[in-house]
Scaffold this motif. Structure first.
Motif, PDB file in Angstrom:
ATOM      1  N   LEU A 238       0.970  -1.447  -0.058  1.00 40.05           N
ATOM      2  CA  LEU A 238       0.147  -0.061  -0.027  1.00 40.05           C
ATOM      3  C   LEU A 238       0.920   0.632  -0.136  1.00 40.05           C
ATOM      4  CD1 LEU A 238      -2.635  -0.818   2.450  1.00 40.05           C
ATOM      5  CD2 LEU A 238      -2.844  -0.753  -0.267  1.00 40.05           C
ATOM      6  N   HIS A 239       1.714   0.939   1.101  1.00 42.33           N
ATOM      7  CA  HIS A 239       2.504   2.572   0.608  1.00 42.33           C
ATOM      8  C   HIS A 239       3.361   2.684   0.012  1.00 42.33           C
ATOM      9  CE1 HIS A 239       6.655   4.797   1.551  1.00 42.33           C
ATOM     10  NE2 HIS A 239       5.629   5.137   2.999  1.00 42.33           N
ATOM     11  N   GLU A 240       3.917   1.695  -0.881  1.00 43.67           N
ATOM     12  CA  GLU A 240       4.245   1.825  -2.467  1.00 43.67           C
ATOM     13  C   GLU A 240       3.385   2.079  -3.214  1.00 43.67           C
ATOM     14  OE1 GLU A 240       5.633  -1.993  -3.209  1.00 43.67           O
ATOM     15  OE2 GLU A 240       7.139  -2.123  -1.605  1.00 43.67           O
ATOM     16  N   ARG A 241       2.035   1.287  -3.577  1.00 40.30           N
ATOM     17  CA  ARG A 241       1.383   2.273  -4.455  1.00 40.30           C
ATOM     18  C   ARG A 241       1.132   3.298  -4.125  1.00 40.30           C
ATOM     19  NH1 ARG A 241      -3.351  -2.484  -3.603  1.00 40.30           N
ATOM     20  NH2 ARG A 241      -2.194  -4.185  -4.670  1.00 40.30           N
ATOM     21  N   HIS A 242       1.020   4.167  -3.098  1.00 31.77           N
ATOM     22  CA  HIS A 242       0.833   5.954  -2.604  1.00 31.77           C
ATOM     23  C   HIS A 242       1.822   6.221  -2.987  1.00 31.77           C
ATOM     24  CE1 HIS A 242      -0.479   9.116  -0.168  1.00 31.77           C
ATOM     25  NE2 HIS A 242       1.453   9.063   0.106  1.00 31.77           N
ATOM     26  N   ALA A 243       3.367   5.841  -2.855  1.00 31.10           N
ATOM     27  CA  ALA A 243       4.671   6.656  -3.301  1.00 31.10           C
ATOM     28  C   ALA A 243       3.935   6.504  -5.125  1.00 31.10           C
ATOM     29  CB  ALA A 243       5.452   6.346  -2.751  1.00 31.10           C
ATOM     30  N   ALA A 244       3.966   5.271  -5.730  1.00 31.26           N
ATOM     31  CA  ALA A 244       4.220   5.404  -7.002  1.00 31.26           C
ATOM     32  C   ALA A 244       2.682   6.855  -7.694  1.00 31.26           C
ATOM     33  CB  ALA A 244       3.592   4.781  -7.700  1.00 31.26           C
ATOM     34  N   ALA A 245       1.818   6.899  -6.659  1.00 28.01           N
ATOM     35  CA  ALA A 245       0.330   7.455  -7.294  1.00 28.01           C
ATOM     36  C   ALA A 245       1.075   9.403  -6.570  1.00 28.01           C
ATOM     37  CB  ALA A 245      -1.218   7.159  -6.293  1.00 28.01           C
ATOM     38  N   LEU A 246       1.840   9.596  -6.032  1.00 30.25           N
ATOM     39  CA  LEU A 246       2.127  10.474  -5.760  1.00 30.25           C
ATOM     40  C   LEU A 246       3.131  10.793  -6.631  1.00 30.25           C
ATOM     41  CD1 LEU A 246       3.326  10.911  -1.588  1.00 30.25           C
ATOM     42  CD2 LEU A 246       0.936  12.123  -2.823  1.00 30.25           C
ATOM     43  N   LEU A 247       4.099  10.226  -6.478  1.00 29.63           N
ATOM     44  CA  LEU A 247       4.858   9.873  -7.946  1.00 29.63           C
ATOM     45  C   LEU A 247       3.931  10.963  -9.453  1.00 29.63           C
ATOM     46  CD1 LEU A 247       8.038  10.468  -9.106  1.00 29.63           C
ATOM     47  CD2 LEU A 247       7.668   7.961  -9.404  1.00 29.63           C
ATOM     48  N   ALA A 248       3.401  10.216 -10.214  1.00 29.69           N
ATOM     49  CA  ALA A 248       2.688  10.446 -10.696  1.00 29.69           C
ATOM     50  C   ALA A 248       1.742  11.509 -10.985  1.00 29.69           C
ATOM     51  CB  ALA A 248       1.763   9.545 -11.574  1.00 29.69           C
ATOM     52  N   GLN A 249       1.576  12.041  -9.524  1.00 33.79           N
ATOM     53  CA  GLN A 249       0.677  13.465  -9.211  1.00 33.79           C
ATOM     54  C   GLN A 249       1.339  14.435 -10.278  1.00 33.79           C
ATOM     55  OE1 GLN A 249      -0.549  13.953  -5.495  1.00 33.79           O
ATOM     56  NE2 GLN A 249      -1.774  15.199  -5.605  1.00 33.79           N
ATOM     57  N   ASP A 250       2.898  14.681  -9.290  1.00 35.86           N
ATOM     58  CA  ASP A 250       3.720  15.458  -9.228  1.00 35.86           C
ATOM     59  C   ASP A 250       4.421  15.516 -10.500  1.00 35.86           C
ATOM     60  OD1 ASP A 250       3.824  15.902  -6.906  1.00 35.86           O
ATOM     61  OD2 ASP A 250       5.150  14.163  -5.888  1.00 35.86           O
ATOM     62  N   LEU A 251       4.301  14.962 -11.942  1.00 35.41           N
ATOM     63  CA  LEU A 251       5.495  13.817 -12.585  1.00 35.41           C
ATOM     64  C   LEU A 251       4.162  15.304 -13.906  1.00 35.41           C
ATOM     65  CD1 LEU A 251       6.398  10.927 -13.271  1.00 35.41           C
ATOM     66  CD2 LEU A 251       7.365  12.786 -13.585  1.00 35.41           C
ATOM     67  N   HIS A 252       2.538  14.400 -14.052  1.00 31.69           N
ATOM     68  CA  HIS A 252       1.709  15.288 -13.991  1.00 31.69           C
ATOM     69  C   HIS A 252       1.633  16.705 -14.293  1.00 31.69           C
ATOM     70  CE1 HIS A 252      -2.201  15.661 -15.823  1.00 31.69           C
ATOM     71  NE2 HIS A 252      -2.852  16.302 -15.076  1.00 31.69           N
ATOM     72  N   ALA A 253       1.689  17.243 -12.637  1.00 36.52           N
ATOM     73  CA  ALA A 253       2.176  18.192 -12.583  1.00 36.52           C
ATOM     74  C   ALA A 253       2.745  19.508 -13.087  1.00 36.52           C
ATOM     75  CB  ALA A 253       1.842  19.035 -11.214  1.00 36.52           C
ATOM     76  N   GLU A 254       4.093  18.939 -13.656  1.00 40.88           N
ATOM     77  CA  GLU A 254       5.275  18.995 -14.213  1.00 40.88           C
ATOM     78  C   GLU A 254       5.583  19.310 -15.405  1.00 40.88           C
ATOM     79  OE1 GLU A 254      10.066  18.527 -14.360  1.00 40.88           O
ATOM     80  OE2 GLU A 254       8.943  16.969 -12.843  1.00 40.88           O
ATOM     81  N   GLN A 255       4.526  17.957 -15.571  1.00 43.38           N
ATOM     82  CA  GLN A 255       4.017  18.066 -17.360  1.00 43.38           C
ATOM     83  C   GLN A 255       3.118  19.767 -17.368  1.00 43.38           C
ATOM     84  OE1 GLN A 255       5.436  16.278 -19.684  1.00 43.38           O
ATOM     85  NE2 GLN A 255       4.689  17.823 -21.140  1.00 43.38           N
ATOM     86  N   THR A 256       2.245  19.832 -17.031  1.00 41.28           N
ATOM     87  CA  THR A 256       1.585  20.739 -17.368  1.00 41.28           C
ATOM     88  C   THR A 256       2.505  21.798 -16.965  1.00 41.28           C
ATOM     89  OG1 THR A 256      -0.257  19.383 -16.435  1.00 41.28           O
ATOM     90  CG2 THR A 256      -1.038  21.426 -16.077  1.00 41.28           C
ATOM     91  N   VAL A 257       2.606  22.179 -16.231  1.00 43.63           N
ATOM     92  CA  VAL A 257       3.558  23.894 -15.811  1.00 43.63           C
ATOM     93  C   VAL A 257       4.587  23.451 -17.337  1.00 43.63           C
ATOM     94  CG1 VAL A 257       5.695  24.911 -14.885  1.00 43.63           C
ATOM     95  CG2 VAL A 257       3.255  23.552 -13.671  1.00 43.63           C
ATOM     96  N   LEU A 258       5.450  22.662 -17.768  1.00 44.17           N
ATOM     97  CA  LEU A 258       5.911  22.662 -19.096  1.00 44.17           C
ATOM     98  C   LEU A 258       5.259  22.801 -20.001  1.00 44.17           C
ATOM     99  CD1 LEU A 258       8.177  19.887 -18.524  1.00 44.17           C
ATOM    100  CD2 LEU A 258       9.308  21.974 -18.391  1.00 44.17           C
ATOM    101  N   ASP A 259       4.087  22.584 -19.886  1.00 41.52           N
ATOM    102  CA  ASP A 259       3.355  22.302 -21.493  1.00 41.52           C
ATOM    103  C   ASP A 259       2.545  23.650 -21.572  1.00 41.52           C
ATOM    104  OD1 ASP A 259       3.523  19.627 -21.815  1.00 41.52           O
ATOM    105  OD2 ASP A 259       1.272  18.744 -21.211  1.00 41.52           O
ATOM    106  N   GLU A 260       2.718  24.452 -20.288  1.00 39.55           N
ATOM    107  CA  GLU A 260       2.156  25.809 -20.252  1.00 39.55           C
ATOM    108  C   GLU A 260       3.242  26.998 -20.685  1.00 39.55           C
ATOM    109  OE1 GLU A 260       0.203  26.693 -16.362  1.00 39.55           O
ATOM    110  OE2 GLU A 260      -1.513  25.592 -16.898  1.00 39.55           O
ATOM    111  N   ILE A 261       4.803  26.970 -20.177  1.00 33.75           N
ATOM    112  CA  ILE A 261       5.073  27.736 -20.367  1.00 33.75           C
ATOM    113  C   ILE A 261       5.932  27.330 -22.152  1.00 33.75           C
ATOM    114  CG2 ILE A 261       7.871  27.575 -20.322  1.00 33.75           C
ATOM    115  CD1 ILE A 261       7.853  26.660 -17.332  1.00 33.75           C
ATOM    116  N   ALA A 262       5.288  26.151 -22.600  1.00 31.64           N
ATOM    117  CA  ALA A 262       6.165  26.036 -24.508  1.00 31.64           C
ATOM    118  C   ALA A 262       4.872  26.604 -24.737  1.00 31.64           C
ATOM    119  CB  ALA A 262       5.937  24.540 -24.585  1.00 31.64           C
ATOM    120  N   GLY A 263       3.386  26.810 -24.710  1.00 29.41           N
ATOM    121  CA  GLY A 263       2.695  27.428 -25.323  1.00 29.41           C
ATOM    122  C   GLY A 263       2.920  28.978 -25.109  1.00 29.41           C
TER     123      GLY A 263
END
Length: 154
Positions: free
Chosen positions: A107-132
């Protein structure tokens, strides 16, 4: 999603229980090994008694020693069975503690993976906004295609 694993306290408790069960298992293994060694020494001592007594007194002494040794071996076997039962119990307890700990670790590993995915999504959103924004600054004539279509229509 919470940044902290909500079951972190329970996971620590399960780890402590697993560590205690491992310690109990190690102690039970040590007791069984010690009693087996003692049993082996007693059998060796019993086998090393002389087989050819010279006198009746020596024969009586040898019979008494063998009888005493057999009684001691029987007691050692009983103690060995008790230690083996405690070893089996300790092994069962450890296996249960380990299973509970592993479930929480997953469960802890799944939680950490979900947090990582959330962080990566937020980072990608910021990068997309900057590129746009950068693209729109470098192409000033193409602000919005919907605006252009409205301007072209009389």
């Amino acid at each position: 999603m919470s940044r902290l694993f909500p079951l972190a306290g329970l996971l620590r408790l399960r780890k402590l229980q697993q560590d205690q069960a491992a310690l109990d298992l190690a102690e039970a293994n040590a007791r069984v090994a010690a009693i087996e060694a003692r049993h082996g020494r007693a059998r060796t001592a019993l086998g090393s008694l002389g087989n050819s007594p010279q006198t009746i007194a020596a024969l009586n002494a040898m019979a008494a020693a063998r009888s005493s040794s057999r009684s001691m071996l029987a007691e050692l076997e009983a103690v060995g069975r008790n230690h083996q039962e405690s070893l089996d119990s300790a092994q069962t307890t450890y296996n249960a503690a380990r299973a509970e700990s592993v479930a929480l670790e997953k469960l802890h590993e799944r939680h950490a993976a979900a947090l990582l995915a959330q962080d990566l999504h937020a980072e990608q959103t910021v990068l997309d906004e900057i590129a746009g924004a950068r693209w729109h600054r470098s192409h000033p004539g193409t602000n919005n295609t919907a605006t252009m279509n409205e301007e072209e229509t009389p």
